[in-house]
Scaffold this active site. Structure first.
Site, PDB file in Angstrom:
ATOM      1  N   LYS A 286       0.753  -1.102  -0.188  1.00  0.00           N
ATOM      2  CA  LYS A 286       0.060   0.235   0.051  1.00  0.00           C
ATOM      3  C   LYS A 286       0.714   1.394  -0.062  1.00  0.00           C
ATOM      4  CE  LYS A 286      -3.943  -1.781   2.669  1.00  0.00           C
ATOM      5  NZ  LYS A 286      -4.842  -1.607   1.692  1.00  0.00           N
ATOM      6  N   ARG A 361     -10.391 -11.263   1.464  1.00  0.00           N
ATOM      7  CA  ARG A 361     -11.209 -12.375   0.901  1.00  0.00           C
ATOM      8  C   ARG A 361     -10.363 -13.805   1.114  1.00  0.00           C
ATOM      9  NH1 ARG A 361     -11.205  -9.164  -4.378  1.00  0.00           N
ATOM     10  NH2 ARG A 361     -11.376  -7.368  -2.724  1.00  0.00           N
TER      11      ARG A 361
HETATM   12  N1  BES Z   1      -8.008  -3.532   4.181  1.00  0.00           N
HETATM   13  C1  BES Z   1      -8.322  -3.210   2.777  1.00  0.00           C
HETATM   14  C2  BES Z   1      -9.708  -2.462   2.618  1.00  0.00           C
HETATM   15  C3  BES Z   1      -9.830  -1.201   3.212  1.00  0.00           C
HETATM   16  C4  BES Z   1      -9.368   0.056   2.802  1.00  0.00           C
HETATM   17  C5  BES Z   1     -10.449  -1.001   4.464  1.00  0.00           C
HETATM   18  C6  BES Z   1      -9.580   1.290   3.152  1.00  0.00           C
HETATM   19  C7  BES Z   1     -10.311   0.328   4.991  1.00  0.00           C
HETATM   20  C8  BES Z   1     -10.042   1.494   4.571  1.00  0.00           C
HETATM   21  C9  BES Z   1      -8.091  -4.548   1.989  1.00  0.00           C
HETATM   22  O1  BES Z   1      -7.551  -5.499   2.283  1.00  0.00           O
HETATM   23  C10 BES Z   1      -7.806  -3.789   0.529  1.00  0.00           C
HETATM   24  O2  BES Z   1      -6.607  -3.526   0.669  1.00  0.00           O
HETATM   25  N2  BES Z   1      -8.537  -3.757  -0.484  1.00  0.00           N
HETATM   26  C11 BES Z   1      -7.988  -3.531  -1.709  1.00  0.00           C
HETATM   27  C12 BES Z   1      -8.710  -4.582  -2.593  1.00  0.00           C
HETATM   28  C13 BES Z   1      -8.091  -4.331  -3.914  1.00  0.00           C
HETATM   29  C14 BES Z   1      -6.612  -4.833  -4.180  1.00  0.00           C
HETATM   30  C15 BES Z   1      -8.761  -5.464  -4.983  1.00  0.00           C
HETATM   31  C16 BES Z   1      -8.763  -2.252  -2.059  1.00  0.00           C
HETATM   32  O3  BES Z   1      -9.807  -1.899  -1.436  1.00  0.00           O
HETATM   33  O4  BES Z   1      -7.992  -1.386  -2.525  1.00  0.00           O
HETATM   34 ZN    ZN Z   2      -5.384  -5.242   1.489  1.00  0.00          ZN
END
Ligand code: BES
Ligand code: ZN
Ligand code: ZN
Length: 506
Positions: A286, A361
């Site tokens: 991230k 997931r």
């Molecule tokens: N934990 C994150 C989602 C999230 C983002 C929660 C901001 C709370 C605040 C999740 O694991 C994630 O990173 N999801 C990705 C999915 C993508 C890579 C398909 C996302 O939402 O960018």
């Molecule tokens: Zn994530």
């Protein structure tokens, strides 16, 4: 503390709170009575400010000889949040007590009234001060007591409501505390410790089992373990079970409230909570800004533990409730999962992991598959801070709900609205499953189109629920408040979902 007394009009007390609304405030005899006591200051303020008693409209006057202050407040969408807002005002006034009285517009459901007052007061007193200096914490002012007065004796339901509201608030605070703890202090082991503490306090109604890495391996949870493999911290797959006490003796049965009698309509419900104690994104790292709040990625699991904390203290739930928390960290190391790797889930499905940041997931796939295979519940409800896409769609306040059973989804939404927890249904739109087709495995973990991310996340989990009625709650937005205080919702962890789920369970 919260106290209630029969006393038509509080002639003492520190800060008097006068709740009103647009319809009643002009003809309210009691307001006129208070006005006389404070030498007409209220009438003057009303004129000066063109006060109309609108929602969340308020002013403060000096209380003369009797009170220190009087706060006049137009009740907003909910009494709970109005009390929270009044409490915030009183805090800045350094009040020591709030003195409220019953008004007919508060309704006749005294249990609910007591519950909302307790929630409003206790939750707005919440703050996370574990890492602040002792001196600073001591200096902070809190309004200690709330007094609720009424013309007639309040029925016993009011007191029961207050007690229940306090139990709910304690559960919500437990969840908030866990979410607010940084990942340095809240990891899979710590979640296990919390689960055991709840078990210990439950008088035998809750039992906890924890599977370690080897045991998960033996069961074939390659998807969940894939997420965990980059971290130095051991994954912990936590299983909780609440079983209501079954009473055999007739005389005991008579003593117990109706709800706890074990009846045939009792269901088995499994709550699954995403429990990533830190989400760095893994090798699909991230950006720094997005990582700042990722200690909150275990909010789903913390919410389930908050609910079990409440279950431990109440005889109100006749259903059998299970909790499944696949806890681990999503980290970067030489052992991390690589984009393109393939993992095998508990149900035998192979998954091509194209993005290691779509880890929730992966962990949940094994958790729901475990629930279906070994727990065999009537309903699975998962809570997950799953996608940023859900936040893009619905903003920070609103949970996205998906489900494979229309009746259950409808019922959940109804309850959530009643409890004042924002929610909106999103579709489990099957045609988008084609985006999850992998060239070399049974499924891949991202859609890859850049669109409909909350839906593909939900569809992915749905591929691991084959028999059960299932609800998926994407709480990425409402689990954590990084903005301003909103009523009972302070900064940080919120405990979204506990009120609705407890209301469904009772
Ligand atoms: N934990 C994150 C989602 C999230 C983002 C929660 C901001 C709370 C605040 C999740 O694991 C994630 O990173 N999801 C990705 C999915 C993508 C890579 C398909 C996302 O939402 O960018
Ligand atoms: Zn994530
Ligand atoms: Zn995540």
């Amino acid at each position: 503390m919260i106290y209630w007394k029969k006393n038509p009009f509080p002639h003492t007390g520190n800060t008097l709170v006068f709740f009103t609304n647009e319809n009643t405030f002009k003809k309210d005899l009691r307001l006129q009575q208070v006005d006389r006591l404070v030498k007409g200051r209220i009438t003057r303020k009303i004129k000066e400010h063109h006060f109309e008693g609108k929602k969340d409209e308020s002013f403060v006057v000096e209380g003369g000889d009797i009170y220190e202050y009087v706060i006049v407040y137009g009740v907003g969408e909910s009494l709970r949040n109005s009390i929270a807002n009044v409490n915030a005002i009183a805090r800045t006034l350094k009040s020591t007590s709030l003195n409220l009285f019953y008004s007919p517009f508060m309704g006749k459901d005294y249990f609910e009234l007591g519950k909302q007052i307790a929630l409003g007061f206790q939750l707005s007193n919440y703050s996370f001060d574990v890492y602040r200096g002792k001196e600073e914490v001591k200096k902070k002012h809190l309004v200690k007591d709330l007094y609720f007065y009424s013309e007639q004796d309040l029925p016993k339901e009011f007191g029961e409501g207050v007690k229940w509201g306090q139990v709910l608030s304690d559960g919500i605070s437990l969840t908030r505390n866990m979410v607010n703890e940084p990942a340095s202090h809240m990891h899979p082991e710590t979640m296990v410790a919390k689960a055991h503490a709840i078990e210990k306090a439950s008088n035998g109604t809750i039992s906890v089992q924890v599977l370690n890495r080897d045991e998960c391996q033996k069961l074939g949870m390659g998807s969940y373990l894939g997420v965990a493999q980059g971290s130095d911290r051991e994954p912990k797959f936590i299983i909780l079970k609440y079983k209501p006490v079954i009473l055999n003796l007739v005389q005991d049965l008579k003593k117990m409230p109706k709800q706890v009698r074990h009846d045939k309509s009792a269901k088995k419900i499994c709550l699954v909570g995403k429990s990533i104690t830190f989400d760095s994104g893994g090798l699909s790292l991230k950006p720094a800004k997005s990582m700042e709040t990722m200690k909150m990625d275990m909010a789903g699991g913390a919410t389930v533990l908050g609910i079990f904390d409440i279950l431990a203290k109440t005889g109100k739930v006749a259903h059998e409730v299970w909790g499944v928390l696949p806890a681990c960290e999503n980290m970067v190391s030489g052992k991390s999962l690589r984009p393109g790797d393939i993992v095998t889930a508990l149900n035998g499905k192979t998954i091509e992991v194209l993005n290691t940041d779509a880890e929730g997931r992966l962990a949940l796939a094994d958790a729901v598959a475990y629930a279906e295979k070994y727990i065999k519940p009537d309903y699975i409800i998962d809570l997950a801070t799953l996608t940023g896409a859900c936040m893009v769609a619905l903003g920070e306040d609103i949970t996205g709900i998906f489900g494979n059973d229309e009746v259950s989804v409808k019922k959940f939404i109804e309850k959530a609205k009643k409890e004042g927890e924002e929610i909106c249904e999103l579709p489990l739109y099957k045609p988008y499953l084609t985006f999850l087709k992998s060239d070399i495995a049974d499924i891949k973990n991202i859609g890859g189109t850049g669109y409909g991310g909350a839906i593909s996340g939900a569809l992915f989990i749905g591929e691991f629920v084959k028999k059960n009625k299932w609800i998926h709650l994407d709480i990425a937005g409402p689990a954590y408040n990084s903005g301003a205080v909103k009523g009972v919702i302070g900064k940080g962890g919120t405990g979204w979902g506990i009120l609705t789920i407890m209301s469904l369970l009772t």
